[in-house]
Enzyme design. Structure first.
Site, PDB file in Angstrom:
ATOM      1  N   HIS A  97      -1.791   3.638  -1.078  1.00 28.13           N
ATOM      2  CA  HIS A  97      -1.292   3.516   0.296  1.00 28.13           C
ATOM      3  C   HIS A  97      -0.234   4.590   0.577  1.00 28.13           C
ATOM      4  O   HIS A  97      -0.214   5.206   1.637  1.00 28.13           O
ATOM      5  CB  HIS A  97      -0.626   2.147   0.515  1.00 28.13           C
ATOM      6  CG  HIS A  97      -1.507   0.971   0.267  1.00 28.13           C
ATOM      7  ND1 HIS A  97      -1.302   0.091  -0.769  1.00 28.13           N
ATOM      8  CD2 HIS A  97      -2.599   0.512   0.930  1.00 28.13           C
ATOM      9  CE1 HIS A  97      -2.215  -0.864  -0.731  1.00 28.13           C
ATOM     10  NE2 HIS A  97      -3.024  -0.637   0.277  1.00 28.13           N
TER      11      HIS A  97
ATOM     12  N   SER B 130      -5.722  -0.577  -6.660  1.00 31.11           N
ATOM     13  CA  SER B 130      -6.121  -1.577  -5.676  1.00 31.11           C
ATOM     14  C   SER B 130      -5.102  -2.699  -5.743  1.00 31.11           C
ATOM     15  O   SER B 130      -4.626  -3.034  -6.837  1.00 31.11           O
ATOM     16  CB  SER B 130      -7.511  -2.126  -6.029  1.00 31.11           C
ATOM     17  OG  SER B 130      -7.733  -3.350  -5.356  1.00 31.11           O
TER      18      SER B 130
HETATM   19  P1  AMP Z   1      -5.980  -2.034   1.875  1.00 30.80           P
HETATM   20  O1  AMP Z   1      -4.542  -2.415   1.920  1.00 30.80           O
HETATM   21  O2  AMP Z   1      -6.640  -2.340   0.573  1.00 30.80           O
HETATM   22  O3  AMP Z   1      -6.758  -2.527   3.067  1.00 30.80           O
HETATM   23  O4  AMP Z   1      -6.014  -0.461   1.972  1.00 30.80           O
HETATM   24  C1  AMP Z   1      -5.388   0.209   3.032  1.00 30.80           C
HETATM   25  C2  AMP Z   1      -5.793   1.663   3.006  1.00 30.80           C
HETATM   26  O5  AMP Z   1      -5.385   2.230   1.757  1.00 30.80           O
HETATM   27  C3  AMP Z   1      -7.303   1.860   3.115  1.00 30.80           C
HETATM   28  O6  AMP Z   1      -7.568   2.992   3.915  1.00 30.80           O
HETATM   29  C4  AMP Z   1      -7.698   2.097   1.680  1.00 30.80           C
HETATM   30  O7  AMP Z   1      -8.868   2.866   1.546  1.00 30.80           O
HETATM   31  C5  AMP Z   1      -6.496   2.859   1.157  1.00 30.80           C
HETATM   32  N1  AMP Z   1      -6.429   2.751  -0.303  1.00 30.80           N
HETATM   33  C6  AMP Z   1      -6.462   1.625  -1.058  1.00 30.80           C
HETATM   34  N2  AMP Z   1      -6.446   1.931  -2.367  1.00 30.80           N
HETATM   35  C7  AMP Z   1      -6.422   3.284  -2.447  1.00 30.80           C
HETATM   36  C8  AMP Z   1      -6.409   4.216  -3.527  1.00 30.80           C
HETATM   37  N3  AMP Z   1      -6.421   3.824  -4.794  1.00 30.80           N
HETATM   38  N4  AMP Z   1      -6.375   5.530  -3.225  1.00 30.80           N
HETATM   39  C9  AMP Z   1      -6.370   5.950  -1.938  1.00 30.80           C
HETATM   40  N5  AMP Z   1      -6.377   5.128  -0.877  1.00 30.80           N
HETATM   41  C10 AMP Z   1      -6.403   3.813  -1.128  1.00 30.80           C
END
Ligand code: AMP
Length: 304
Positions: free
Chosen positions: A34, A182
């Site tokens: 993030h 993640s």
């Molecule tokens: P989330 O909080 O999981 O919904 O993710 C929010 C944003 O962060 C989304 O655009 C995801 O694709 C991005 N994101 C999550 N994990 C990663 C990662 N390991 N590397 C790059 N972007 C990420």
């Protein structure tokens, strides 16, 4: 100073007449993945807004929503360090004052991979992203390649609905071990974290093969899945080679593609991928970027 706001109106007041606005949508429990989007946004625009909202509409399993990690104080502190100007953390009543009977359905691109295995997921994603675009009116919005199909869906949604926003895709951030960051990793114990490496190991072996000239889907999918299939406690769900644009499966790499895998590690469902881009007529594999030290998700437990 980072401002914490809870309504769309307050975001618009806080961003008005202050230049270009970049939006980083998240579900919180922030990690370096993030933060990399926020850092990129900080470089590109005048005002960086990051939303923190665990969107019930995109969870196809109630139990997954229940155990999703949350910690807003921690998120605000981390976002502030990354240079975010405004954290938008709406309560459920702000986002969904009433049951939304207007939903955004992105067809075709959602017939494969996550769309196939998580019914309703992308309708929830597309609906909340459309609400964020409409309510915040950002000039650009930042999404991770980690969720490759989501990125494609959001690009198409913005184009089809004429949102005047530039959608920027950013590389996957990984632990030094290769594990893609993640928020769900938080639920992996030490042993499961080791098992989970089967996903990235398979993808990196496939990346090696692509760079050596293997372009057919069949051998690449086999290579990508092999470590997960061999590993006890890991249950692969799919491996797919798909066009970055259409998200439809392809037999051979002749255009930009994503090689994506999903697997259960214990009761945690993980996804990972590599993107293959076309740069100056050449295929280039984007394996993501590795952290030099353990992620903040695990720092307190030591080691990655
Ligand atoms: P989330 O909080 O999981 O919904 O993710 C929010 C944003 O962060 C989304 O655009 C995801 O694709 C991005 N994101 C999550 N994990 C990663 C990662 N390991 N590397 C790059 N972007 C990420």
């Amino acid at each position: 100073m980072t401002e914490l706001v809870t309504s769309f109106a307050a975001v618009r007041t806080a961003t008005a007449h202050r230049g270009t606005v970049g939006l980083v949508p998240t579900m919180g429990y922030l990690h370096e993945g993030h933060l990399s989007l926020m850092t990129r946004a900080r470089r590109d625009v005048d005002i960086v807004v990051s939303s923190v909202f665990v969107n019930p509409l995109q969870f196809n399993e109630a139990s997954d929503l229940e155990v999703y990690p949350r910690n807003l104080d921690r998120d605000v502190a981390l976002a502030a360090e990354a240079g975010v100007d405004i954290v938008f953390a709406p309560p459920l009543e702000e986002m969904y004052a009433q049951e939304p009977v207007t939903r955004v359905v992105v067809s075709a691109l959602t017939e494969t991979m996550e769309g196939l295995h998580r019914p309703g997921h992308f309708e929830g994603v597309a609906t909340v992203v459309a609400k964020l675009f409409a309510g915040i009116q950002p000039d650009s919005a930042y999404f991770g390649r980690k969720d490759g199909q989501q990125l494609a869906v959001v690009r198409r949604l913005a184009a089809d609905l004429s949102f005047p926003v530039t959608v920027v895709g950013c590389p996957i951030v990984r632990e030094s071990s290769g594990l893609a960051l993640s928020s769900r990793n938080h639920r992996l114990d030490e042993q499961d974290r080791q098992r989970a490496l089967a996903l990235s190991q398979g993808l990196m072996a496939a990346a090696d093969d692509i760079e050596a000239g293997v372009l057919d889907a069949a051998p690449l999918l086999k290579t990508a899945l092999a470590p997960a299939e061999r590993m006890d406690g890991v249950e692969p769900e799919y491996a797919v080679l798909a066009s970055q644009q259409s998200m439809q499966s392809v037999e051979r790499i002749v255009e930009p593609v994503v090689l994506a895998v999903a697997a259960w590690v214990g009761d945690v469902r993980l996804i990972d991928n590599i993107h293959v881009d076309m740069v100056d007529g050449h295929l280039v594999v984007d394996r993501g970027v590795k952290l030099a030290r353990p992620s903040i998700l695990f720092a307190h437990r030591g080691g990655a």
